[in-house]
Design an enzyme around this catalytic site. Structure first.
Site, PDB file in Angstrom:
ATOM      1  N   LYS A 157     -11.299  84.056  12.931  1.00 36.87           N
ATOM      2  CA  LYS A 157     -11.136  82.990  13.928  1.00 36.87           C
ATOM      3  C   LYS A 157     -11.077  83.681  15.282  1.00 36.87           C
ATOM      4  O   LYS A 157     -10.088  84.347  15.610  1.00 36.87           O
ATOM      5  CB  LYS A 157      -9.852  82.200  13.660  1.00 36.87           C
ATOM      6  CG  LYS A 157      -9.585  81.139  14.714  1.00 36.87           C
ATOM      7  CD  LYS A 157      -8.247  80.444  14.500  1.00 36.87           C
ATOM      8  CE  LYS A 157      -7.873  79.673  15.753  1.00 36.87           C
ATOM      9  NZ  LYS A 157      -6.544  79.060  15.652  1.00 36.87           N
ATOM     10  N   GLY A 204      -0.777  73.964  20.723  1.00 35.05           N
ATOM     11  CA  GLY A 204       0.652  73.663  20.685  1.00 35.05           C
ATOM     12  C   GLY A 204       1.070  72.457  21.500  1.00 35.05           C
ATOM     13  O   GLY A 204       2.245  72.093  21.512  1.00 35.05           O
ATOM     14  N   ALA A 243      -6.668  73.035  17.266  1.00 35.56           N
ATOM     15  CA  ALA A 243      -5.622  73.004  18.299  1.00 35.56           C
ATOM     16  C   ALA A 243      -5.448  71.627  18.932  1.00 35.56           C
ATOM     17  O   ALA A 243      -6.396  70.861  19.101  1.00 35.56           O
ATOM     18  CB  ALA A 243      -5.888  74.021  19.398  1.00 35.56           C
ATOM     19  N   GLY A 244      -4.203  71.354  19.272  1.00 33.51           N
ATOM     20  CA  GLY A 244      -3.868  70.146  20.016  1.00 33.51           C
ATOM     21  C   GLY A 244      -3.402  68.984  19.167  1.00 33.51           C
ATOM     22  O   GLY A 244      -2.914  67.981  19.693  1.00 33.51           O
TER      23      GLY A 244
END
Lengths: 64, 256
Positions: free
Chosen positions: B95, B156, B183-184
């Site tokens: 990643k 985050g 993410a998010g």
């Protein structure tokens, strides 16, 4: 010989990366780099160290 | 479900391993979610070999390992980290994170493309953490990536899908490329929405690990991605501006 291991200055007897890991008690799955260059485990035994080398020993850790 | 570099996952949930209250809760959250992928990292080995204990636990989960280059700000740093991760985790999956902005953790997409090219040529199978920018997506594919992972919102933040229009456009632009919202995500509804948009998987960590009950939240996320995936397959209706009665008018009694 003085080296910097994971950010800490250490005085060690080891002359190769392989010996350094033994001397400092590392075992299991770790990856190594010397002066910001990756050193595969198969090359540690022949990787000679010199005064002032910066060594990173990394291991599996939690990540996102 | 599309394959990720030839690997078909058991379900569309990829789960991070950081920030859990304890290793036991991390393990239980994984088992509760049935996630098929665990993201992991590399850090300096401390006294007591904590990394080895962690590795033993992750290995026993029997899931696909996806190491990250979290915290890397330069191509050199990311490439070296990827090389170290490949050896430790014994996988060519990486990643690829190249952080360009400290507050938003927004990826530096210029360095990202170059690092992806270098790693692909070195035999890695790159999962790039990117933005929803279509041109960057094209460049990443040209660099050899076979998966794209646009952010939903900053890492985050738990804000969900900040730019649904662009994420929908990305899905339309790359119909055959496995796409992951990375993410998010803060709530199961965000994860479901990502799947309803036609994304192939959702990668999240904080929303589960920092929930009051990470195990229940892991279950909720697993149900959400499955619901969103089913809904997408079921060809949902389009929204409309005006009401349309669902109960038939024909046959209604005349009572007034």
């Amino acid at each position: 010989m003085k080296i910097v291991l994971n950010g800490e200055t250490r005085d060690v007897r080891a002359e190769t990366l392989f010996d350094l890991l033994v001397e400092c008690g590392f075992s299991g799955r770790v990856a190594t780099a010397v002066n910001e260059e990756f050193v595969p485990s198969s090359l540690r035994i022949g990787r000679e160290l010199k005064d002032g080398d910066r060594i990173e020993v990394l291991s599996p850790m939690q990540g996102g | 479900m599309k394959a990720f570099y030839g690997t078909t996952l058991p379900n569309p949930l990829m789960l991070g391993t950081a920030q859990y209250p304890s290793p036991t809760i991390l393990e239980q959250a994984f088992r509760a979610s049935g996630a098929g992928v665990a993201t992991v990292s590399l850090r300096r080995e401390g006294a007591g070999g904590t990394g080895q204990t962690f590795w033993a636990m992750i290995r026993d989960l029997g899931v696909q390992i996806l190491p990250n280059t979290a915290g890397c700000h330069t191509i050199k740093e990311a490439v070296t980290t990827a090389q170290m991760a490949r050896e430790v985790f014994d996988t060519t999956w990486i990643k690829l994170e190249l952080i360009g902005h400290t507050d938003s953790l927004q990826p530096d997409v210029f360095q990202l493309v170059e690092a992806a090219r270098i790693l692909t040529e070195d035999g890695f199978q790159v999962f790039p953490y990117t933005t929803e920018d279509l041109i960057v997506g094209e460049r990443l594919l040209e660099a050899g990536c076979e998966v794209l992972m646009p952010w939903g919102a900053p890492i985050g933040s738990g804000r969900g899908l900040n730019n649904k229009y662009a994420l929908r456009a990305m899905r339309a632009e790359f119909p055959d490329v496995p796409l992951v919202i990375d993410a998010g995500i803060g709530l199961p509804s965000h994860a479901a929405h990502a799947m309803e948009l036609g994304y192939d998987a959702v990668l999240l960590n904080t929303a589960v690990a920092r929930a009051g009950d990470p195990i229940e939240m892991a279950q909720a996320m697993a149900l959400a991605v499955q619901a969103g995936q089913l809904a997408r397959q079921a060809d949902p209706i389009e929204p409309r501006d005006m009401a349309e009665a669902s109960t038939p008018v024909v046959g209604k009694a005349f009572l007034s």
